[in-house]
Scaffold this motif. Structure first.
Motif, PDB file in Angstrom:
ATOM      1  N   PHE A 103       5.513 -14.832  -0.250  1.00  0.00           N
ATOM      2  CA  PHE A 103       4.596 -13.863  -0.848  1.00  0.00           C
ATOM      3  C   PHE A 103       3.810 -14.505  -1.992  1.00  0.00           C
ATOM      4  O   PHE A 103       2.578 -14.390  -2.070  1.00  0.00           O
ATOM      5  N   LEU A 104       4.510 -15.211  -2.861  1.00  0.00           N
ATOM      6  CA  LEU A 104       3.856 -15.833  -4.011  1.00  0.00           C
ATOM      7  C   LEU A 104       3.036 -17.055  -3.603  1.00  0.00           C
ATOM      8  O   LEU A 104       1.988 -17.335  -4.189  1.00  0.00           O
ATOM      9  N   GLU A 105       3.493 -17.774  -2.584  1.00  0.00           N
ATOM     10  CA  GLU A 105       2.713 -18.902  -2.070  1.00  0.00           C
ATOM     11  C   GLU A 105       1.394 -18.413  -1.470  1.00  0.00           C
ATOM     12  O   GLU A 105       0.356 -19.068  -1.594  1.00  0.00           O
ATOM     13  N   MET A 106       1.446 -17.247  -0.824  1.00  0.00           N
ATOM     14  CA  MET A 106       0.234 -16.666  -0.257  1.00  0.00           C
ATOM     15  C   MET A 106      -0.754 -16.309  -1.363  1.00  0.00           C
ATOM     16  O   MET A 106      -1.970 -16.488  -1.214  1.00  0.00           O
ATOM     17  N   ALA A 107      -0.238 -15.814  -2.486  1.00  0.00           N
ATOM     18  CA  ALA A 107      -1.103 -15.501  -3.627  1.00  0.00           C
ATOM     19  C   ALA A 107      -1.808 -16.759  -4.109  1.00  0.00           C
ATOM     20  O   ALA A 107      -2.995 -16.732  -4.459  1.00  0.00           O
ATOM     21  N   ASN A 108      -1.081 -17.858  -4.117  1.00  0.00           N
ATOM     22  CA  ASN A 108      -1.658 -19.136  -4.533  1.00  0.00           C
ATOM     23  C   ASN A 108      -2.713 -19.598  -3.535  1.00  0.00           C
ATOM     24  O   ASN A 108      -3.797 -20.053  -3.913  1.00  0.00           O
ATOM     25  N   GLU A 109      -2.408 -19.443  -2.257  1.00  0.00           N
ATOM     26  CA  GLU A 109      -3.325 -19.854  -1.192  1.00  0.00           C
ATOM     27  C   GLU A 109      -4.609 -19.031  -1.203  1.00  0.00           C
ATOM     28  O   GLU A 109      -5.700 -19.555  -0.972  1.00  0.00           O
ATOM     29  N   GLU A 110      -4.474 -17.736  -1.478  1.00  0.00           N
ATOM     30  CA  GLU A 110      -5.628 -16.829  -1.467  1.00  0.00           C
ATOM     31  C   GLU A 110      -6.142 -16.553  -2.876  1.00  0.00           C
ATOM     32  O   GLU A 110      -6.775 -15.525  -3.119  1.00  0.00           O
ATOM     33  N   ARG A 111      -5.896 -17.474  -3.794  1.00  0.00           N
ATOM     34  CA  ARG A 111      -6.213 -17.241  -5.202  1.00  0.00           C
ATOM     35  C   ARG A 111      -7.665 -16.821  -5.427  1.00  0.00           C
ATOM     36  O   ARG A 111      -7.941 -15.866  -6.150  1.00  0.00           O
ATOM     37  N   SER A 112      -8.604 -17.514  -4.812  1.00  0.00           N
ATOM     38  CA  SER A 112     -10.024 -17.218  -5.043  1.00  0.00           C
ATOM     39  C   SER A 112     -10.367 -15.779  -4.668  1.00  0.00           C
ATOM     40  O   SER A 112     -11.049 -15.073  -5.420  1.00  0.00           O
ATOM     41  N   MET A 113      -9.880 -15.348  -3.515  1.00  0.00           N
ATOM     42  CA  MET A 113     -10.186 -13.990  -3.075  1.00  0.00           C
ATOM     43  C   MET A 113      -9.391 -12.964  -3.865  1.00  0.00           C
ATOM     44  O   MET A 113      -9.893 -11.874  -4.174  1.00  0.00           O
ATOM     45  N   MET A 114      -8.165 -13.305  -4.227  1.00  0.00           N
ATOM     46  CA  MET A 114      -7.345 -12.391  -5.013  1.00  0.00           C
ATOM     47  C   MET A 114      -7.942 -12.188  -6.403  1.00  0.00           C
ATOM     48  O   MET A 114      -7.815 -11.112  -6.991  1.00  0.00           O
ATOM     49  N   GLN A 115      -8.609 -13.197  -6.941  1.00  0.00           N
ATOM     50  CA  GLN A 115      -9.291 -13.040  -8.230  1.00  0.00           C
ATOM     51  C   GLN A 115     -10.405 -12.003  -8.120  1.00  0.00           C
ATOM     52  O   GLN A 115     -10.626 -11.210  -9.041  1.00  0.00           O
ATOM     53  N   VAL A 116     -11.082 -12.010  -6.987  1.00  0.00           N
ATOM     54  CA  VAL A 116     -12.125 -11.007  -6.746  1.00  0.00           C
ATOM     55  C   VAL A 116     -11.495  -9.621  -6.650  1.00  0.00           C
ATOM     56  O   VAL A 116     -12.003  -8.649  -7.226  1.00  0.00           O
ATOM     57  N   PHE A 117     -10.377  -9.521  -5.935  1.00  0.00           N
ATOM     58  CA  PHE A 117      -9.701  -8.231  -5.803  1.00  0.00           C
ATOM     59  C   PHE A 117      -9.270  -7.702  -7.169  1.00  0.00           C
ATOM     60  O   PHE A 117      -9.414  -6.509  -7.459  1.00  0.00           O
ATOM     61  N   GLU A 118      -8.726  -8.590  -7.996  1.00  0.00           N
ATOM     62  CA  GLU A 118      -8.244  -8.174  -9.318  1.00  0.00           C
ATOM     63  C   GLU A 118      -9.386  -7.591 -10.142  1.00  0.00           C
ATOM     64  O   GLU A 118      -9.231  -6.556 -10.810  1.00  0.00           O
ATOM     65  N   GLU A 119     -10.543  -8.233 -10.081  1.00  0.00           N
ATOM     66  CA  GLU A 119     -11.714  -7.731 -10.805  1.00  0.00           C
ATOM     67  C   GLU A 119     -12.162  -6.389 -10.233  1.00  0.00           C
ATOM     68  O   GLU A 119     -12.456  -5.441 -10.977  1.00  0.00           O
ATOM     69  N   ALA A 120     -12.195  -6.306  -8.914  1.00  0.00           N
ATOM     70  CA  ALA A 120     -12.661  -5.082  -8.256  1.00  0.00           C
ATOM     71  C   ALA A 120     -11.723  -3.906  -8.507  1.00  0.00           C
ATOM     72  O   ALA A 120     -12.173  -2.763  -8.661  1.00  0.00           O
ATOM     73  N   ILE A 121     -10.431  -4.167  -8.562  1.00  0.00           N
ATOM     74  CA  ILE A 121      -9.455  -3.108  -8.836  1.00  0.00           C
ATOM     75  C   ILE A 121      -9.720  -2.484 -10.199  1.00  0.00           C
ATOM     76  O   ILE A 121      -9.559  -1.277 -10.398  1.00  0.00           O
ATOM     77  N   ARG A 122     -10.163  -3.301 -11.144  1.00  0.00           N
ATOM     78  CA  ARG A 122     -10.463  -2.803 -12.493  1.00  0.00           C
ATOM     79  C   ARG A 122     -11.790  -2.047 -12.553  1.00  0.00           C
ATOM     80  O   ARG A 122     -11.946  -1.118 -13.352  1.00  0.00           O
ATOM     81  N   LEU A 123     -12.741  -2.435 -11.710  1.00  0.00           N
ATOM     82  CA  LEU A 123     -14.104  -1.906 -11.833  1.00  0.00           C
ATOM     83  C   LEU A 123     -14.460  -0.802 -10.837  1.00  0.00           C
ATOM     84  O   LEU A 123     -15.366  -0.016 -11.092  1.00  0.00           O
ATOM     85  N   SER A 124     -13.769  -0.759  -9.718  1.00  0.00           N
ATOM     86  CA  SER A 124     -14.124   0.198  -8.664  1.00  0.00           C
ATOM     87  C   SER A 124     -12.983   1.181  -8.410  1.00  0.00           C
ATOM     88  O   SER A 124     -11.866   0.773  -8.098  1.00  0.00           O
ATOM     89  N   ASP A 125     -13.273   2.464  -8.534  1.00  0.00           N
ATOM     90  CA  ASP A 125     -12.257   3.486  -8.261  1.00  0.00           C
ATOM     91  C   ASP A 125     -11.795   3.427  -6.812  1.00  0.00           C
ATOM     92  O   ASP A 125     -10.608   3.606  -6.515  1.00  0.00           O
ATOM     93  N   ASP A 126     -12.734   3.180  -5.898  1.00  0.00           N
ATOM     94  CA  ASP A 126     -12.387   3.122  -4.479  1.00  0.00           C
ATOM     95  C   ASP A 126     -11.454   1.950  -4.188  1.00  0.00           C
ATOM     96  O   ASP A 126     -10.468   2.090  -3.460  1.00  0.00           O
ATOM     97  N   VAL A 127     -11.761   0.804  -4.754  1.00  0.00           N
ATOM     98  CA  VAL A 127     -10.918  -0.374  -4.535  1.00  0.00           C
ATOM     99  C   VAL A 127      -9.557  -0.179  -5.200  1.00  0.00           C
ATOM    100  O   VAL A 127      -8.525  -0.572  -4.653  1.00  0.00           O
ATOM    101  N   ASN A 128      -9.555   0.456  -6.363  1.00  0.00           N
ATOM    102  CA  ASN A 128      -8.298   0.737  -7.055  1.00  0.00           C
ATOM    103  C   ASN A 128      -7.396   1.627  -6.203  1.00  0.00           C
ATOM    104  O   ASN A 128      -6.184   1.383  -6.082  1.00  0.00           O
ATOM    105  N   ARG A 129      -7.987   2.648  -5.598  1.00  0.00           N
ATOM    106  CA  ARG A 129      -7.206   3.530  -4.717  1.00  0.00           C
ATOM    107  C   ARG A 129      -6.696   2.765  -3.500  1.00  0.00           C
ATOM    108  O   ARG A 129      -5.571   2.981  -3.038  1.00  0.00           O
ATOM    109  N   LYS A 130      -7.532   1.877  -2.982  1.00  0.00           N
ATOM    110  CA  LYS A 130      -7.135   1.061  -1.833  1.00  0.00           C
ATOM    111  C   LYS A 130      -5.935   0.194  -2.187  1.00  0.00           C
ATOM    112  O   LYS A 130      -4.993   0.062  -1.398  1.00  0.00           O
TER     113      LYS A 130
END
Length: 205
Positions: A103-130
């Motif tokens: 699970f944690l290795e996958m986070a490392n592998e997908e770091r670039s996209m997960m950084q986008v998700f982290e930002e979107a979770i903070r900024l978008s209500d829809d993404v946060n709900r997702k």
């Protein structure tokens, strides 16, 4: 003259290809510019499609990102769905540590996209709900594994498997985001080992 219904498969194929192009372009643009600075116009241009065509598939950039999130998190969920039928406490420990590490290795592998998700979770209500829905999906699966261990005399039965599952997921999620933000000073193996030791020591001890 061919009937219109006979042309449907090729139209559907083109539609699927367009959707793939938009998702690929979206992933590239989000990683390049981040969630906030990315516009749907940039994605459409990069995908070389028309506005009307793009909006057939996605309502906007939030909707497109949520589809990308679903695809990435499905890969994480494959880890959660690894067979869990331990016959001993040690076997349960080994499976859980393997899952945590993957699970944690996958986070490392997908770091670039997960950084986008982290930002979107903070900024978008829809993404946060997702994200919250995604979290509950994982917690439900973990709870099933705990219930299995309880039913087979491996885990303590004086604790609620739903509550324990939430605690276990949140602990993993905390380290997931630290890895994504590159704010951790330990290896994935060290984190997985220590997390698993504390968790299994409490529920299987």
């Amino acid at each position: 003259m061919k009937k219109s219904s006979e042309k449907l498969p090729s139209r559907k194929l083109r539609s699927l290809e367009t959707r793939k192009k938009l998702l690929a372009a979206g992933r590239e643009q989000f990683i390049e510019s981040g969630f906030h600075k990315t516009t749907i116009a940039q994605i459409i241009k990069k995908a070389n499609t028309g506005y009307g065509t793009a909006y057939v598939h996605f309502k906007g950039k939030d909707d497109l990102l949520m589809q990308l999130m679903e695809e990435v998190m499905d890969r994480f969920y494959e880890i959660a769905e690894l067979p869990f039928k331990p016959q001993s406490k040690q076997e349960a420990y080994d499976i859980i540590e393997k899952q945590a590490s993957l699970f944690l290795e996958m986070a490392n592998e997908e770091r670039s996209m997960m950084q986008v998700f982290e930002e979107a979770i903070r900024l978008s209500d829809d993404v946060n709900r997702k994200w919250k829905d995604t979290r509950e999906r994982f917690i439900k699966r973990i709870a099933q594994d705990i219930a299995y261990s309880q039913a087979h005399g491996l885990a303590r039965t004086d604790v609620d498997h739903h509550l324990v599952a939430r605690g276990w997921f949140f602990a993993n999620e905390m380290y997931l985001w630290e890895i994504v933000k590159n704010e951790y000073g330990f290896t994935v193996e060290e984190i997985a080992h220590n997390l698993t030791a504390v968790y299994t020591g409490g529920i299987y001890g």
